[in-house]
Design a protein around this motif. Structure first.
Motif, short mmCIF file in Angstrom:
data_model
loop_
_atom_site.label_atom_id
_atom_site.label_comp_id
_atom_site.label_asym_id
_atom_site.label_seq_id
_atom_site.Cartn_x
_atom_site.Cartn_y
_atom_site.Cartn_z
N PRO A 153 0.80 -1.23 0.00
CA PRO A 153 0.00 0.00 0.00
C PRO A 153 0.83 1.29 0.00
N LEU A 154 1.79 1.43 0.87
CA LEU A 154 2.54 2.67 0.94
C LEU A 154 3.42 2.86 -0.30
N LEU A 155 4.25 1.88 -0.60
CA LEU A 155 5.15 1.97 -1.74
C LEU A 155 4.38 2.02 -3.06
N GLY A 156 3.37 1.18 -3.19
CA GLY A 156 2.57 1.16 -4.43
C GLY A 156 1.87 2.47 -4.68
N THR A 157 1.32 3.08 -3.62
CA THR A 157 0.63 4.37 -3.77
C THR A 157 1.61 5.45 -4.18
N ILE A 158 2.77 5.48 -3.53
CA ILE A 158 3.76 6.49 -3.86
C ILE A 158 4.23 6.32 -5.30
N LEU A 159 4.51 5.07 -5.70
CA LEU A 159 4.96 4.83 -7.07
C LEU A 159 3.88 5.18 -8.09
N TRP A 160 2.63 4.86 -7.78
CA TRP A 160 1.54 5.15 -8.71
C TRP A 160 1.45 6.66 -8.98
N PHE A 161 1.41 7.46 -7.90
CA PHE A 161 1.26 8.89 -8.10
C PHE A 161 2.55 9.54 -8.61
N ALA A 162 3.70 8.90 -8.41
CA ALA A 162 4.95 9.49 -8.88
C ALA A 162 5.24 9.15 -10.34
N ILE A 163 5.09 7.87 -10.72
CA ILE A 163 5.49 7.49 -12.08
C ILE A 163 4.42 6.74 -12.86
N GLY A 164 3.37 6.28 -12.21
CA GLY A 164 2.40 5.41 -12.89
C GLY A 164 1.34 6.12 -13.70
N ARG A 165 0.95 7.29 -13.25
CA ARG A 165 -0.14 7.96 -13.97
C ARG A 165 0.41 9.10 -14.79
N GLU A 166 -0.35 9.47 -15.79
CA GLU A 166 0.04 10.58 -16.66
C GLU A 166 -0.77 11.80 -16.27
N TYR A 167 -0.06 12.86 -15.98
CA TYR A 167 -0.72 14.10 -15.58
C TYR A 167 -0.94 14.99 -16.80
N PRO A 168 -2.01 15.79 -16.81
CA PRO A 168 -2.25 16.67 -17.96
C PRO A 168 -1.20 17.77 -18.01
N GLU A 169 -0.97 18.27 -19.21
CA GLU A 169 -0.02 19.37 -19.41
C GLU A 169 -0.55 20.62 -18.70
N ARG A 170 0.35 21.29 -18.00
CA ARG A 170 -0.04 22.53 -17.34
C ARG A 170 0.28 23.69 -18.25
N GLN A 171 -0.67 24.59 -18.38
CA GLN A 171 -0.46 25.78 -19.20
C GLN A 171 -0.25 26.97 -18.28
N ALA A 172 0.55 27.90 -18.73
CA ALA A 172 0.81 29.09 -17.95
C ALA A 172 -0.49 29.89 -17.85
N PRO A 173 -0.77 30.42 -16.67
CA PRO A 173 -2.02 31.20 -16.54
C PRO A 173 -1.94 32.48 -17.35
N ARG A 174 -3.04 32.80 -17.99
CA ARG A 174 -3.10 34.02 -18.79
C ARG A 174 -3.52 35.17 -17.91
N PRO A 175 -2.98 36.35 -18.15
CA PRO A 175 -3.41 37.51 -17.37
C PRO A 175 -4.85 37.85 -17.73
N PRO A 176 -5.60 38.35 -16.77
CA PRO A 176 -7.00 38.68 -17.07
C PRO A 176 -7.09 39.83 -18.05
N GLN A 177 -8.06 39.72 -18.94
CA GLN A 177 -8.30 40.79 -19.91
C GLN A 177 -9.49 41.59 -19.40
N PHE A 178 -9.28 42.86 -19.23
CA PHE A 178 -10.31 43.69 -18.64
C PHE A 178 -11.33 44.17 -19.66
N ALA A 179 -10.94 44.24 -20.90
CA ALA A 179 -11.86 44.67 -21.94
C ALA A 179 -12.02 43.53 -22.93
N PRO A 180 -13.26 43.16 -23.26
CA PRO A 180 -13.43 42.03 -24.17
C PRO A 180 -12.89 42.30 -25.56
N TRP A 181 -12.78 43.57 -25.97
CA TRP A 181 -12.27 43.89 -27.30
C TRP A 181 -10.74 43.99 -27.33
N ALA A 182 -10.15 43.96 -26.16
CA ALA A 182 -8.69 44.10 -26.11
C ALA A 182 -8.05 42.82 -26.61
#
Length: 122
Positions: A44-73
């Motif tokens: 349980p301990l080792l398997g859980t750590i290994l699963w979350f460390a190397i077993g699953r594929e995480y989605p690509e993280r995108q850089a947060p975009r700055p908020p746009q204050f005007a919709p036409w900007a």
């Protein structure tokens, strides 16, 4: 205190098992899903750590975009890159020496003109 650690391992194992079961086969890395299930259940301990460390594929993280204050900007244009000097150091030094020589010659010409005007005024 040992109960808290055991409870954390049990909760982590349950999360890992549920995650393995619900995850698509294409999002599982290195081993088949069944092997990961056995690994998490038997260790349980080792398997859980290994699963979350190397077993699953995480989605690509995108850089947060700055908020746009005007919709036409629209998104601002990237700043223009400064022109890059591709000359070698020797070429740059030769150009600097030429500029220094030109400045010296201009100063000499200006001095002679001033000298000629001084003698012409006498």
């Amino acid at each position: 205190m040992p109960y808290v650690f055991s409870l954390l391992v049990l909760v982590g194992m349950v999360f890992a098992v549920v995650d393995i079961i619900l995850r698509d086969e294409s999002q599982v890395r290195h081993l088949p899903k069944m092997v990961w299930l056995f690994l998490v259940i038997l260790l349980p301990l080792l398997g859980t750590i290994l699963w979350f460390a190397i077993g699953r594929e995480y989605p690509e993280r995108q850089a947060p975009r700055p908020p746009q204050f005007a919709p036409w900007a629209s998104e601002p244009a990237p700043p223009a890159a400064a022109p890059r000097d591709t000359r070698t150091t020797e070429q740059q030094l030769a150009d600097l020496e030429r500029e220094i020589e030109e400045d010296r010659l201009r100063a000499e010409i200006a001095r002679r003109r001033a000298q000629q005007q001084g003698t012409a005024d006498d």
